[in-house]
Design a protein around this motif. Sequence first.
Motif, PDB file in Angstrom:
ATOM      1  N   ASP A 441       0.836  -1.200   0.000  1.00  0.00           N
ATOM      2  CA  ASP A 441       0.000   0.000   0.000  1.00  0.00           C
ATOM      3  C   ASP A 441       0.877   1.259   0.000  1.00  0.00           C
ATOM      4  O   ASP A 441       1.700   1.441   0.904  1.00  0.00           O
TER       5      ASP A 441
ATOM      6  N   ILE B 163     -14.948  -1.968 -10.770  1.00  0.00           N
ATOM      7  CA  ILE B 163     -13.815  -1.104 -10.453  1.00  0.00           C
ATOM      8  C   ILE B 163     -13.676  -0.064 -11.564  1.00  0.00           C
ATOM      9  O   ILE B 163     -13.772  -0.413 -12.742  1.00  0.00           O
ATOM     10  N   THR B 165     -11.000   3.309 -12.392  1.00  0.00           N
ATOM     11  CA  THR B 165      -9.915   4.184 -11.955  1.00  0.00           C
ATOM     12  C   THR B 165      -9.475   5.049 -13.126  1.00  0.00           C
ATOM     13  O   THR B 165      -9.513   4.610 -14.275  1.00  0.00           O
ATOM     14  N   TYR B 170      -2.516   2.301 -11.513  1.00  0.00           N
ATOM     15  CA  TYR B 170      -3.126   2.123 -10.195  1.00  0.00           C
ATOM     16  C   TYR B 170      -4.352   1.223 -10.284  1.00  0.00           C
ATOM     17  O   TYR B 170      -4.649   0.457  -9.365  1.00  0.00           O
ATOM     18  N   HIS B 173      -3.122  -2.173 -10.043  1.00  0.00           N
ATOM     19  CA  HIS B 173      -2.762  -2.388  -8.636  1.00  0.00           C
ATOM     20  C   HIS B 173      -4.016  -2.772  -7.832  1.00  0.00           C
ATOM     21  O   HIS B 173      -4.036  -3.772  -7.124  1.00  0.00           O
ATOM     22  N   VAL B 174      -5.047  -1.964  -7.959  1.00  0.00           N
ATOM     23  CA  VAL B 174      -6.276  -2.208  -7.204  1.00  0.00           C
ATOM     24  C   VAL B 174      -6.840  -3.588  -7.549  1.00  0.00           C
ATOM     25  O   VAL B 174      -7.267  -4.341  -6.667  1.00  0.00           O
ATOM     26  N   TYR B 175      -6.807  -3.915  -8.850  1.00  0.00           N
ATOM     27  CA  TYR B 175      -7.349  -5.219  -9.241  1.00  0.00           C
ATOM     28  C   TYR B 175      -6.528  -6.363  -8.636  1.00  0.00           C
ATOM     29  O   TYR B 175      -7.088  -7.325  -8.096  1.00  0.00           O
ATOM     30  N   SER B 178      -7.233  -6.667  -4.992  1.00  0.00           N
ATOM     31  CA  SER B 178      -8.595  -7.167  -4.752  1.00  0.00           C
ATOM     32  C   SER B 178      -8.666  -8.669  -5.033  1.00  0.00           C
ATOM     33  O   SER B 178      -9.383  -9.391  -4.339  1.00  0.00           O
ATOM     34  N   TYR B 218     -11.612   5.342  -8.162  1.00  0.00           N
ATOM     35  CA  TYR B 218     -10.409   6.117  -7.856  1.00  0.00           C
ATOM     36  C   TYR B 218     -10.292   7.242  -8.865  1.00  0.00           C
ATOM     37  O   TYR B 218     -10.391   7.004 -10.073  1.00  0.00           O
ATOM     38  N   THR B 286      -5.302   2.244  -0.063  1.00  0.00           N
ATOM     39  CA  THR B 286      -5.756   1.138  -0.903  1.00  0.00           C
ATOM     40  C   THR B 286      -6.210  -0.019  -0.030  1.00  0.00           C
ATOM     41  O   THR B 286      -7.221  -0.669  -0.299  1.00  0.00           O
ATOM     42  N   ILE B 290      -9.934  -1.679  -0.326  1.00  0.00           N
ATOM     43  CA  ILE B 290     -10.140  -3.088  -0.658  1.00  0.00           C
ATOM     44  C   ILE B 290     -10.857  -3.796   0.498  1.00  0.00           C
ATOM     45  O   ILE B 290     -11.737  -4.637   0.285  1.00  0.00           O
TER      46      ILE B 290
END
Lengths: 698, 698
Positions: A441, B163, B165, B170, B173-175, B178, B218, B286, B290
């Motif tokens: 993070d 999602i 963004t 990023y 990243h989030v995916y 998650s 995001y 993040t 999540i």
Amino acid sequence: MSHSIEPLLGPNSVAVIGASDSPSRIGGRPIAFSKKANFQGAIYPVNPKRDMVQGLQAYPSIKDVPEVVDCAIVSVPANIATDAIRDCADTGVKSAIVFTSGFAEMDEEGARAQDEIEAIIKASDMRVTGPNCLGTFNNKSGWYGTFGNTLDMTKVPPGPVGIVTQSGAYGAHVYNVSQDRRIGATYWVTTGNEIDVDVAEVIEFYAQTDDIDVIVAYAEGMKSAERIRRALEMARDAKKPVIFMKVGTTAIGAQAAASHTASLAGSDAVYDALFRQYGVYRAETTEEMIDIAYACQFGQFPKGRKIDLRTISGGVGVQMADASHKYGMDVAPMPDGVQKKLKEMIPFAAVKNPVDFTAQALNDTSLMRKNVSLAIEEGDYDSHIIYLASVVASPLTRDACQKLMRDLRAAYPDELMAICVNAAQHLLPGLEKLRYPCFEDPSLTVRAMAALSHFGEVFERGHPDAPPPAPDGMLTAPKTAVAEHEAKIILASAGIPVSREELVSDAVGAIAVWRAIKGPVVMKITSPDIPHKTEIGGVILNIDDEADIAEGYETLIKRAKVAKPDAKIDGVIVAEMSSLGVETVMGVIDDPVFGPAVMFGLGGVFVEVLKDVTFRLAPFGVDEAHRMIDEIQGRTMLDGMRGQPPADIDALAQALAALSVFAHANTGQIESIDVNPFIVMPKGAVAVDALIIPKAQN
Amino acid sequence: MSHSIEPLLGPNSVAVIGASDSPSRIGGRPIAFSKKANFQGAIYPVNPKRDMVQGLQAYPSIKDVPEVVDCAIVSVPANIATDAIRDCADTGVKSAIVFTSGFAEMDEEGARAQDEIEAIIKASDMRVTGPNCLGTFNNKSGWYGTFGNTLDMTKVPPGPVGIVTQSGAYGAHVYNVSQDRRIGATYWVTTGNEIDVDVAEVIEFYAQTDDIDVIVAYAEGMKSAERIRRALEMARDAKKPVIFMKVGTTAIGAQAAASHTASLAGSDAVYDALFRQYGVYRAETTEEMIDIAYACQFGQFPKGRKIDLRTISGGVGVQMADASHKYGMDVAPMPDGVQKKLKEMIPFAAVKNPVDFTAQALNDTSLMRKNVSLAIEEGDYDSHIIYLASVVASPLTRDACQKLMRDLRAAYPDELMAICVNAAQHLLPGLEKLRYPCFEDPSLTVRAMAALSHFGEVFERGHPDAPPPAPDGMLTAPKTAVAEHEAKIILASAGIPVSREELVSDAVGAIAVWRAIKGPVVMKITSPDIPHKTEIGGVILNIDDEADIAEGYETLIKRAKVAKPDAKIDGVIVAEMSSLGVETVMGVIDDPVFGPAVMFGLGGVFVEVLKDVTFRLAPFGVDEAHRMIDEIQGRTMLDGMRGQPPADIDALAQALAALSVFAHANTGQIESIDVNPFIVMPKGAVAVDALIIPKAQN
């Protein structure tokens, strides 16, 4: 000389009283685990019903074991545990781990049994952890004096982290989570009911042993202020970070709030005070505790807060900058020369700080290399974060990234560089071997770097200033309640500036004082039986005329007599009107464990509405007082609001330190002190009112 | 009717312009991924240099493709991208994903090219995401319109999470994170430079489609207030939680602070206002985003905050109770009857709440079953947390725990029960199938439950009150600067109570007003050229004598003429002295994107030192105003401090709503408004001073 609890963690010979042949039973697990972990010491099972236990010769009693063991585990029912512990003490066993539960945590009968055990232990040299604990282990020697199935959970090699928790279940939790995070723990101790060894003493041991560099502690309460203070001081002096989770509330919150200060002590202000005083990082969640411990195990604690943020995503750069602001890091701009060179290198990148590599750098990782080098060589940053998302793991960029990381580390062996990545779990051990702390993070990477800087500052600072010496002729705290005037005489003797005033017993005296003061005065009734003067109209402000003074005197006496006919009236205080300045509040409370603690806050809504106060354990020096002052939310009030000159913060800090010395010198005598208001002027400061409540003498 | 961006996410036919035969090249990846994921739609590679691409017939141009595709990917260099997009528009392609970068994010030439593309898109019906984006995907249909290697990262089946963004890196990243958390995402969209489709519109699509129940967003900024407000409103009305991370600062912070209110707007107060107004959960990290999305995918949003905490560790119980306090959850004690039964069941357990199972329950899990049942059946809790440490995973207790969990779910199919465990990663999917949200950190489990309750409250509340109607005869905002008196006349016309006063132009008039008021008055010079009256001594307080009134008038006129000889002087205000009450501050700022936003705070140090203020976008109703009031730190000031009666909060809320209606009706006309102080009395409220700064007319 080794620490007296060393036999608990580094025994050469052990016995298990209540040993089971089954490796899954509580009394069988320590033997099974230790054998599996190739523990080299002797293991003596004790079980009167068996000759052999898990392939080892068993003995009917600890007395029959052929040597005096370093550590004995007691894993028998509560009704025979006392005898087993007595036998251990009698045979000279150096330490014991008591798994058995059913003592003070259970009922009164259990508490009595626990007292009996305590007496046995006190009369011996044996050191004991428990009862009602999950034991201890040493990942290096393979000694698993625990019935938690921690060995099965162990995935990473022993490292510099030592864990100590009061709760066994939670200790196992912490260990499991730390293993998932690739934290190398060497020692693990649970202390249970703390009949002898407590969390503080384990911290002390960790502070002394070379095996441990990072201390993770969890407790629900402390029994000895002296031990925890000594332990935390040793850890700080040894430059070993302590990450502490303390839950719950102290007894203070439950006490009847005899004074304003006591009512502000709130839930666990005294623990906050303790931790701040010794530079401990107080974690609020397990996640945070583990995250900071992870960062600390790399052993780099920068002295400053200048941080260099690199990113392959502009948005993440902004996230990290936001987090830096929150965690008090300094996102100092790159030097102009560096910015210029970066612009030449990657024309459309953000180059100030955060620095955006842009996608171009991914095609040519040498650009990243040069980019980071510039910041290190010309930027003078204390730490660096490099955000790489999943680029580290992508098949297209993985090899180039690995090379980049190796090259950077080779070039800058001592630079603190943290990496923020995802989807690269399998690659992290390699990066960590190159001494890159790795996070997922972005914002929490900044939090971790801030924690390292915190420790760097604490270690750099070292010992705080000594408390100021008590002034010659410092009076002692009163034995019974005293009125404002006497309270201020006492505090003045302790070095706290008080308002210029006299106590008078007639109007003529009042007029004489007013003449001497040469300016407007305030008149206040003074009686030990009337602590809250304003409520009875016992204060008259701003009088500057002879007739008014005389009349004021009579009015105050009359009001006091009407409001409280039996009150012992000392007279009337005639005091100078306080000068313009910032209204603050100082106070003292008495904590049942930690003794006197000093409070500081700003007056008015800051304490009354916002509870914006901070505490420190007495005594402390002027530097610590300055840190208190800097902690409060309303700090800028002291810098001079609306064109006012700044307040004399040095005078305030000196008064706080002086109050701490007075409180400490009178430990056990004071229930609480309020100095409210304490006016801090552009030059100097003055206590306008004060209340000292002595401890009730039983 | 389906949403116009549906072709981006659910196409039946796609083309890839710039298709590569190499599955690892950017132009090859969408084809390779979609084939691998068994995408059932037609795929048309476009590449003038090849007949076949990855085994598919290729076409020299989008114009040669035999059908009009739902979605075309543009993956060609910037210099030919514009032509490719024009071709798409000309052939009637329904949507396009533009990977190509090198536009507005790059330089001015790129910005010009982007403008050209924007014009092409605007003239067509085609919907476009990008340029400079990482694309979109649909985990259900197997459409991978992205060059991120997301398919390889996908581990869990498609689920209810959508999602979106702005940033591609990023977004990946989030995916990834998650997926590690077992969050089932169906759709993923990155919007890049947002030439057409923006984050708001994707939220709107998610709010409409049955495939999505939880929205993760995001953004670094918003371009259209109207779109994001509409999207968030739709999501709220559809009871779909939105978890939003917004980084960075708005333009407000950088504006010259023309008024007090503007200087308090700070970094991104307006986004806070937006999110609060629509019940969005604003995530700071993040990790938090999540974690909350994970909890939301179970689809249970309790309407209340009563939480039942169960634990096998007393210390963890205290941790969770501490966290409940922090996150605003109500650790209501078990009913007496339940406590009694629990005591009988597990004699030495804590039974109030948190409830400690103790180790006894581990030996006999039926005790845990009965224990939890009691709380559910007799306790009326909105949510439950069961802390089980590693007991779930331990070979000794695993099977019993599994059975317990199955039984509990069978008995209580609709109860929100979260489990906090560790060392049980492999068992979590099974527990999640039983609809137990699983967490590792006890405190963060509480945070997640609080987030679910937040959404439950927001969904229960539904539409907020309508803004009050504008009063008949409400005046419009002035075109040029006006002095206090006129500002108050305007605000009074908008329904904001103002002090009783008159503007007079001679001493005789002043005396007449004083007589009418029948009590002490304040006199103030009034001139549009003197906005800060006190600085020139332009205010005289507390006059209640005819001669003093007359003298005061002359004094004020004289002072104004000395201080500012050219000032246009309107006269002198004679106003009643404000009654006793709590000093508050209201204000309006104009945000470049969101238009007028209303501020509320308490007067004095609350705004000046603590910046303790909150904002809402105008207009809003009285209920929203009450929520604003409840948000500020100093809230208790309004409850009546030191024996004062409570302030008239309804009058305050009505004034805030009225101010919001006025500000909205004058959108674009007002630079800022300060109503300072706005005194809230035990009954009623009154604006004592006011400043309206009109927008500079260019």
